[in-house]
Every structure is written in structure tokens, then in C-alpha cells.
Write an enzyme that holds these catalytic residues in place. Structure first.
Site, mmCIF file in Angstrom:
data_model
loop_
_atom_site.group_PDB
_atom_site.id
_atom_site.type_symbol
_atom_site.label_atom_id
_atom_site.label_comp_id
_atom_site.label_asym_id
_atom_site.label_seq_id
_atom_site.Cartn_x
_atom_site.Cartn_y
_atom_site.Cartn_z
ATOM 1 N N SER A 90 0.826 -1.220 0.000
ATOM 2 C CA SER A 90 0.000 0.000 0.000
ATOM 3 C C SER A 90 0.854 1.261 0.000
ATOM 4 O O SER A 90 0.417 2.295 -0.505
ATOM 5 C CB SER A 90 -0.911 0.013 1.219
ATOM 6 O OG SER A 90 -1.814 -1.049 1.145
ATOM 7 N N GLU A 262 -10.181 6.725 2.036
ATOM 8 C CA GLU A 262 -9.759 5.326 1.919
ATOM 9 C C GLU A 262 -10.701 4.382 2.649
ATOM 10 O O GLU A 262 -10.971 4.549 3.835
ATOM 11 C CB GLU A 262 -8.344 5.119 2.478
ATOM 12 C CG GLU A 262 -7.879 3.688 2.175
ATOM 13 C CD GLU A 262 -6.658 3.227 2.962
ATOM 14 O OE1 GLU A 262 -5.985 2.305 2.473
ATOM 15 O OE2 GLU A 262 -6.382 3.742 4.050
ATOM 16 N N HIS A 271 -6.401 -10.146 3.646
ATOM 17 C CA HIS A 271 -5.286 -10.774 4.372
ATOM 18 C C HIS A 271 -5.783 -11.911 5.260
ATOM 19 O O HIS A 271 -5.085 -12.912 5.442
ATOM 20 C CB HIS A 271 -4.557 -9.736 5.238
ATOM 21 C CG HIS A 271 -3.645 -8.835 4.472
ATOM 22 N ND1 HIS A 271 -2.512 -9.283 3.834
ATOM 23 C CD2 HIS A 271 -3.708 -7.505 4.222
ATOM 24 C CE1 HIS A 271 -1.914 -8.247 3.236
ATOM 25 N NE2 HIS A 271 -2.629 -7.175 3.446
HETATM 26 ZN ZN LIG Z 1 -2.442 -5.176 2.541
#
Ligand SMILES: [Zn+2]
Length: 371
Positions: A90, A262, A271
Site C-alpha cells: 500500500s 480510503e 489478508h
Molecule cells: Zn495489505
């Protein structure tokens, strides 16, 4: 002059010999880039962290086969690889959007050689525009950090928080209060923000939707000491914060604004190989997209660009799935390197069709603004 002609074949040869090292690209605008028909006054860049096509698809079907994303007339694809890895993180992903450079994974607002590179948020500020950021992670997490800070490592959270004080960002909402007021160096950044004429508050003190907003001051609101909760555990501020940001920033400067929003935790679901987590965060992010779209439709001078830094999980919708019952598959607990969709609405949106580098998001936003 002659030397340049000799260099080119050499560079091509070098690039061909190192398939694992993607070529570095700074100038990603092609010569036939369309001319901007009308410059937007404001840009809202919305980043769904880890939001690949499957994340969007699963959110779409589980949301009754509809998303606000479907209302975006322009769709493109971007190449997400970083300066040192085909699979970006990121930090490098956000630095590509914020500053137009391919850099190494972990880099926050710095180039491959660790030197600082100016971001579009800083450029907007220099021009007297209003600026803002909202995240559902900590506000010092990689994605927001890359728009405002310049540090060698995404893990230097306290340094990233200190970089907020070097700017005059008008509005920010997110977690991570402890990086401002419980620091190893003893600095009280909350006090420092207040002495720079910021209104500072947090969910410990009041509800974001009930704050009496003072438009003569800058606005900082912390939604958690560390990471904000997932939406499934009651987090519900992304849409109201997006609405508040557009109203606030519009009033703050008559020169326009740049806002980054975001949806941070779509990535965390990936994840965790947790399909329900991905879907609930995707739908939450899409609601905020709806709020931004309502503002842009009313306003008529706002460009909205929506994309992701990368896909997370190698997420798939497997055979036997129905719209109501997604049977997920995952190939990894990390990120993947697939092409990432881009959606655009409003003046300047015509720039965002086609296939291009992630760094072109920065170039195209600048072109749209007329910087
Ligand atoms: Zn990530």
C-alpha cells in the site's frame, strides 16, 4: 546528443534481461492524452485498499446486485506494480497515486533513493486549495501517509504523525490517536495541532455526526486510539465523514479542494481470507462512494476517481456460488499483481479510460486540475 541514441538500446537490453525488475516509469502520460474538456474545481480520490475486481463483484452481488460504482461512466485499468516488486504494497501504491513515482515497497512519499517527492495534496495546498483525508485505518497508515508524509518506512508511524504538523491539511478523520498523544519522544501533537488553530476531537469525547463544526478552524477527528473497528463490529463513520468533508472543504477555500478517502479494511479482510469481512467493508466503502457522488452531481465541478492500490488474497468466487451465497477461494494471504479497475465521474473523467500505469492516476489528476 549522440549519447542518448546509444543509451536507449542499452536500456532496452537491460530491461529485457531482468524480468523480475519492472522498468521504472515516471512519465506515464502518452502523447495522445485527450485534452481536458472542462477542468474540475475539486477532486475526490477514493481508494479501496485491496479492492480488486472480485472484491467489487462479491460486494455487488451480496448488496442485491447493485453498487454506486455502477453509476460511474468511465472505467479503466491500471498496472499496480511497484518500483521493486511486481506485487506492490500500500505504501508504494499510494505513493504512485500521490506523487507519480514508482518506488520501493514500504516507501512513504519518497522515491527509490529515499528522497522526498512532492505530493498532489501538497501541491493543492500550495495553490491555496483546501485538502482533506479520511481513512478507516489509522490516519498514519500507509495509504493516507503517502499523501502527506515523507519517510523511508511505512512503520515509522510517529514520524508520519509528526509530518502532519508540517502541512496545513484542513480536514482529517481516522484512527491512530496514540501516535499523536502517547509518543516515545514525549511530543503532544494534539496540543500542537490545537495551537495551529485545529479543532481536535475524538470518538471518546463525542459522536462525529454531532460535532459543532467551526469552519474558521481546521478539523481533526480521531476515530480510535489505534485501529478503528471493522464495520461488522459497529464502525459507521466513513459515509458521514465523507459528507462532512465535502461540505467543510467546499466552504474552506473558493479555489477548490483535494480529498482522499480510503476504505482501508477491504484489504484486511483479504489478508484474513475472510470473505464476509471483505464484503461488509466493500459495501461500506460503496456507501461513501454514494455520498461523494451525491455531492459531485449537485456541485457539477467535482471529479471523483476511484481505484485500489492492489488486490489482496487472490480472491475468487468459486463454482456453486449464488448472488446470496458467495463461495470464496483464496490463493494467498498477501497481495496480488492483477490489473486494478479505475472508475471516474465528473469533469476530467474522460482521462481515465484505457489501460495505464498506477502513476498515471497522479498525472491525470494534475492534468485535470490544470497544474
Ligand atoms: Zn495489505
Amino acid at each position: 546528443m549522440q549519447r542518448k541514441y546509444l543509451l536507449l538500446p542499452l536500456l532496452l537490453l537491460l530491461a529485457a534481461c531482468s524480468p523480475n525488475t519492472p522498468p521504472l516509469t515516471n512519465s506515464t502520460l502518452s502523447n495522445d492524452e485527450p485534452v481536458v474538456r472542462k477542468h474540475p474545481k475539486n477532486i475526490i480520490l477514493m481508494i479501496g485498499d485491496g479492492m480488486g475486481l472480485t472484491q467489487i463483484t462479491a460486494g455487488l452481488y451480496k448488496n442485491g446486485n447493485k453498487l454506486n460504482l455502477e453509476k460511474f461512466p468511465i472505467v479503466g485499468l491500471q498496472k499496480s506494480y511497484s518500483g521493486d516488486n511486481l506485487v506492490t504494497d500500500s505504501a508504494a501504491g499510494a505513493t504512485a497515486f500521490s506523487a507519480g513515482v514508482k518506488t520501493y515497497n514500504g516507501a512513504i512519499g519518497v522515491r527509490m533513493d529515499s528522497t522526498a517527492v512532492k505530493t498532489i495534496l501538497e501541491e493543492a495546498e500550495e495553490r491555496g486549495m483546501a485538502t482533506g483525508m479520511i481513512a478507516t485505518s489509522t490516519i498514519v497508515h500507509a495509504t493516507p501517509a503517502a499523501f502527506i508524509a515523507h519517510v523511508k518506512s511505512r512503520n515509522d508511524y510517529e514520524d508520519i504523525a509528526a509530518d502532519f504538523l508540517k502541512t496545513n491539511i484542513d480536514f482529517f478523520v481516522g484512527g491512530g490517536k496514540s501516535y499523536f498523544d502517547k509518543r516515545k519522544d514525549g511530543r503532544d501533537l494534539i496540543g500542537e495541532l490545537r495551537s495551529k488553530n485545529y479543532f481536535v476531537s475524538s470518538t471518546d469525547e463525542e459522536d462525529l455526526t454531532k460535532v459543532a463544526v467551526d469552519f474558521n478552524r481546521n478539523f481533526a477527528f480521531f476515530t480510535a486510539d489505534a485501529d478503528p473497528a471493522p464495520v461488522s463490529k459497529g464502525r459507521d463513520y466513513l459515509t458521514p465523514a465523507t459528507k462532512l468533508a465535502t461540505l467543510f472543504l467546499e466552504k474552506k477555500s473558493d479555489k477548490g479542494f483535494f480529498l482522499m478517502v480510503e476504505g482501508s479494511q477491504i484489504d484486511w479482510g483479504g489478508h484474513g481470507n475472510n470473505s464476509d469481512y471483505i464484503i461488509s467493508e466493500m459495501i461500506d466503502f460503496d456507501k461513501a462512494i454514494g455520498a461523494a457522488l451525491d455531492f459531485a452531481k449537485e456541485d457539477g465541478e467535482t471529479l471523483i476517481v476511484i481505484t485500489a492500490d492492489h488486490e489482496t488474497g487472490g480472491y475468487a468466487i468459486n463454482t456453486g456460488s449464488t448472488m446470496d451465497n458467495i463461495i470464496p477461494g483464496f490463493t494467498t494471504k498477501s497481495h496480488t499483481a492483477v490489473l486494478i479497475p479505475v472508475f471516474a465521474y465528473g469533469p476530467g473523467s474522460e482521462l481515465f479510460g484505457g489501460i495505464y500505469e498506477n502513476t498515471a492516476i497522479y498525472d491525470k489528476m494534475r492534468l485535470a486540475f490544470g497544474f
